[in-house]
Write a protein that holds these residues in place. Structure first.
Motif, PDB file in Angstrom:
ATOM      1  N   TRP A 131      53.709 -14.170  62.539  1.00 37.39           N
ATOM      2  CA  TRP A 131      52.975 -12.947  62.856  1.00 37.39           C
ATOM      3  C   TRP A 131      51.490 -13.276  62.811  1.00 37.39           C
ATOM      4  CZ3 TRP A 131      54.261  -8.149  64.528  1.00 37.39           C
ATOM      5  CH2 TRP A 131      53.250  -7.180  64.524  1.00 37.39           C
ATOM      6  N   LEU A 132      50.791 -12.962  63.914  1.00 37.90           N
ATOM      7  CA  LEU A 132      49.351 -13.180  63.970  1.00 37.90           C
ATOM      8  C   LEU A 132      48.650 -12.015  63.275  1.00 37.90           C
ATOM      9  CD1 LEU A 132      48.986 -14.362  67.680  1.00 37.90           C
ATOM     10  CD2 LEU A 132      49.104 -15.786  65.610  1.00 37.90           C
ATOM     11  N   ARG A 165      55.778  -4.074  73.508  1.00 37.89           N
ATOM     12  CA  ARG A 165      54.869  -5.041  74.142  1.00 37.89           C
ATOM     13  C   ARG A 165      53.734  -5.410  73.185  1.00 37.89           C
ATOM     14  NH1 ARG A 165      51.760  -4.246  79.996  1.00 37.89           N
ATOM     15  NH2 ARG A 165      50.763  -6.304  80.019  1.00 37.89           N
ATOM     16  N   LEU A 166      53.182  -4.413  72.509  1.00 31.98           N
ATOM     17  CA  LEU A 166      52.128  -4.686  71.541  1.00 31.98           C
ATOM     18  C   LEU A 166      52.676  -5.514  70.380  1.00 31.98           C
ATOM     19  CD1 LEU A 166      49.184  -4.179  70.641  1.00 31.98           C
ATOM     20  CD2 LEU A 166      49.993  -2.114  69.467  1.00 31.98           C
ATOM     21  N   THR A 167      53.880  -5.173  69.919  1.00 33.85           N
ATOM     22  CA  THR A 167      54.502  -5.944  68.842  1.00 33.85           C
ATOM     23  C   THR A 167      54.639  -7.404  69.239  1.00 33.85           C
ATOM     24  OG1 THR A 167      55.733  -4.006  68.069  1.00 33.85           O
ATOM     25  CG2 THR A 167      56.563  -6.167  67.405  1.00 33.85           C
ATOM     26  N   PRO A 192      58.239  -4.362  60.825  1.00 34.62           N
ATOM     27  CA  PRO A 192      59.197  -4.531  61.932  1.00 34.62           C
ATOM     28  C   PRO A 192      58.522  -4.443  63.302  1.00 34.62           C
ATOM     29  CG  PRO A 192      60.029  -2.965  60.304  1.00 34.62           C
ATOM     30  CD  PRO A 192      58.589  -3.211  59.970  1.00 34.62           C
ATOM     31  N   GLY A 193      57.327  -3.830  63.359  1.00 35.66           N
ATOM     32  CA  GLY A 193      56.622  -3.740  64.637  1.00 35.66           C
ATOM     33  C   GLY A 193      55.869  -2.434  64.771  1.00 35.66           C
ATOM     34  N   LYS A 215      46.591   1.875  66.141  1.00 34.02           N
ATOM     35  CA  LYS A 215      47.963   1.441  66.354  1.00 34.02           C
ATOM     36  C   LYS A 215      48.845   2.092  65.298  1.00 34.02           C
ATOM     37  CE  LYS A 215      46.766  -2.940  65.933  1.00 34.02           C
ATOM     38  NZ  LYS A 215      45.289  -2.914  65.927  1.00 34.02           N
ATOM     39  N   SER A 216      50.129   2.246  65.595  1.00 40.93           N
ATOM     40  CA  SER A 216      51.065   2.879  64.668  1.00 40.93           C
ATOM     41  C   SER A 216      52.028   1.836  64.120  1.00 40.93           C
ATOM     42  CB  SER A 216      51.846   3.999  65.371  1.00 40.93           C
ATOM     43  OG  SER A 216      52.672   4.680  64.456  1.00 40.93           O
ATOM     44  N   THR A 217      51.750   1.384  62.897  1.00 38.36           N
ATOM     45  CA  THR A 217      52.556   0.353  62.251  1.00 38.36           C
ATOM     46  C   THR A 217      53.740   0.992  61.535  1.00 38.36           C
ATOM     47  OG1 THR A 217      50.577  -0.978  61.903  1.00 38.36           O
ATOM     48  CG2 THR A 217      52.512  -1.537  60.585  1.00 38.36           C
TER      49      THR A 217
END
Length: 564
Positions: free
Chosen positions: A431-432, A420-422, A413-414, A199-201
């Motif tokens: 935030w989980l 959708r993933l955020t 921030p996501g 994932k790209s944080t």
């Protein structure tokens, strides 16, 4: 000016309240306000032809000069504010220099761990939409884009080309360094890929700094302190410790390799008082003969990412020595400063992630701390609230297992280009973290498992990390390292199996390890293993680019073990 690069206390206190300071310009603030800016502070390491470690120091002024040289190359190649650029260079100081150069232009470095599988790397870079890529080796990247030229970014350049650039031939932009707004994205950090495609944080200018302000006065920063940063520096953890060290002026060796064969000689040469790492290096340092010489002056071990195992922690804290006043994590020794040092060290077991922005939990272990498996302590001061939720977002009672959830200003921030993933990680204002946990009556949290690794047996959920604790701590005469995963069972549901690496020269069969493990698990009140598999260090124990065991691959490899 002093012989130490550490910033005076009043400067560090000033950083805590600077409204414009953040992840995009921390070097600029350090150079401007630290009077010791010309003293070597950041160290890179190489090995000479005789095999001796060579340390090279870089002052804050040196870092700024290298940043500007790289920034001129990027600017000359058309990189502008807000554009993402892929950085695929070896770990160590180099990816941090590219980070500093790109953020000084307002661009967005997308740092890639160069151990990432090439096909996964291409998919990730295409998803990000980078305008260019700088890499140590462009051969495979060029080949991939040659087959799909429409996706090729504007430039694909060797890192050596950037380093050799004639910086005197061009000028920096007039508005340099870039003035960041609080919400500006400063970096894209990929996940480890342990649960699938990385994932790209996104890391923003302000949020990635929020929560770290207290480190300016609470992080150990005596004249004798020296930090060894073993984080992947393409990861948020490495960037977080680098940012902290630069603002404090703390002498730091930035490691390019987390494996013990490289780490231990540098430890002996640098003599750190602190080590910061993901768990993988601590696993290596804690197994076999302990690194007594390299850890002679260590007073603190800082772990982040996944929480560490007691079986490893208990060995590491026997090393080094602690100033008598060093009684809490992140605390400068003041009281009892004249007293003799205490034997052994402290281990700060942080639980964090790129999405959290920093380690938001931190259990403290010393040689005197009683065993308390999977305890990661209380939330850090930066956390507004931490709790355990059910699937619908309701808070669960004390002692009940559920989803670990946090509210903190450092939260990402996501995810880049993936709302959708955020949204899937947001629940009821929290935030989980992707972890399963419980909280006790004193407010301590216990990290039981990653949500994707919970083993669903017919008798109920089984948490793999608790089983691994017992194997590593109570079966240490046989087990060097292990990973517990769930595989389909003939009767339905899943059952836990363990893939283990044996201690060197240990003469144990899988059956004997299984018998001992299940005896110890029963004593701990935990469910038994269905099987044990003996694996070698490479093919049988697949690791991701950050050194984490890829449990998803183990589940696939052994999916039919119990049902074939």
């Amino acid at each position: 000016m002093s012989d130490s690069p550490i910033a005076p206390l009043e400067v560090r206190q000033q950083f805590m309240t600077e409204p414009g300071l953040g992840a995009g310009n921390f070097l600029e603030y350090a150079v401007r306000h630290n009077p010791n800016r010309a003293v070597p502070m950041v160290y890179s390491h190489t090995t000479d032809h005789r095999g001796n470690v060579v340390l090279r120091g870089h002052s804050l002024q040196d870092l700024a000069a290298l940043r500007d040289r790289y920034a001129k190359w990027y600017h000359a190649n058309g990189v502008r504010a807000g554009e993402p650029v892929g950085i695929v260079v070896a770990e160590g100081l180099e990816p941090l220099l590219h980070y500093l150069a790109l953020t000084a232009l307002g661009a967005i470095p997308a740092a890639i761990n160069d151990a990432m599988r090439p096909d996964v790397m291409i998919r990730y870079l295409n998803h990000v939409g980078v305008v260019g890529i700088v890499a140590d080796d462009t051969t495979r990247l060029a080949s991939a884009y040659r087959a799909d030229p429409q996706r090729r970014p504007r430039f694909l350049a060797l890192a050596a080309e950037v380093a050799a650039f004639d910086a005197d031939s061009v000028a920096l932009p007039e508005a340099y360094p870039y003035q960041h707004r609080p919400d500006d994205i400063c970096a894209l950090i990929h996940s480890s890929g342990t649960t699938g495609t990385p994932k790209s944080t996104t890391l923003s200018h302000r949020s990635f700094w929020d929560g770290k302000q207290d480190r300016m006065i609470r992080f150990p920063a005596e004249p004798y302190d020296r930090l060894m940063s073993l984080m992947p520096h393409t990861h948020a953890g490495g960037l977080s410790y680098f940012l902290t060290a630069v603002l404090i002026g703390l002498p730091t060796v930035v490691m390019g390799d987390w494996r013990r064969a490289t780490v231990e000689p540098v430890m002996e040469a640098f003599q750190p008082t602190m080590l910061a790492s993901f768990p993988r290096t601590f696993v290596e340092l804690a197994t076999g003969e302990l690194p007594v010489k390299g850890a002679a002056k260590v007073h603190s071990w800082f772990n982040t990412g996944d929480s560490a195992h007691y079986g490893h922690i208990r060995r590491l804290v026997t090393l080094g020595e602690r100033p008598a006043g060093l009684i809490k994590p992140w605390l400068l020794p003041k009281e009892a400063a004249e007293e003799a040092a205490l034997p052994g060290s402290q281990f700060v077991d942080g639980l964090g992630s790129s999405e959290m922005g920093m380690a938001l939990f931190g259990g403290l272990w010393t040689p005197e701390t009683p065993r308390n498996d999977r305890c990661v302590g209380k939330p850090q001061p930066a956390v507004r609230h931490a709790t355990v939720l059910d699937d619908d977002g309701a808070e669960l009672p004390v002692g009940t297992v559920g989803l670990l959830a946090v509210q903190a200003p450092s939260i990402t921030p996501g995810y880049w280009k993936n709302d959708r993933l955020t949204d899937s990680f947001r629940l009821n204002g929290y935030w989980l973290t992707g972890d399963v946990a419980r909280m006790d009556a004193e407010g301590n949290f216990y990290h039981l498992d990653r949500t994707v690794d919970v083993i669903d047996t017919l008798a109920g959920p089984v948490y793999s990390l608790g089983l691994e604790e017992v194997l590593l701590a109570d079966c240490a005469d046989a087990v060097l390292d292990c990973s517990v995963v769930g595989v389909p069972a003939p009767e339905g549901g899943q059952r836990p199996i363990a893939v283990v690496q044996l201690q060197p020269d240990a003469d144990w069969t899988a059956e004997a390890v299984l018998e001992k493990a299940n005896k110890e698990l029963a004593s701990a009140g935990l469910p038994p293993l269905a099987a044990v598999l003996i694996a070698d260090a490479t093919a049988g124990f697949p690791l991701g680019p950050t050194g984490k065991v890829l449990k998803r691959e183990l589940r696939t490899r052994h999916a039919t073990l119990l049902t074939a």
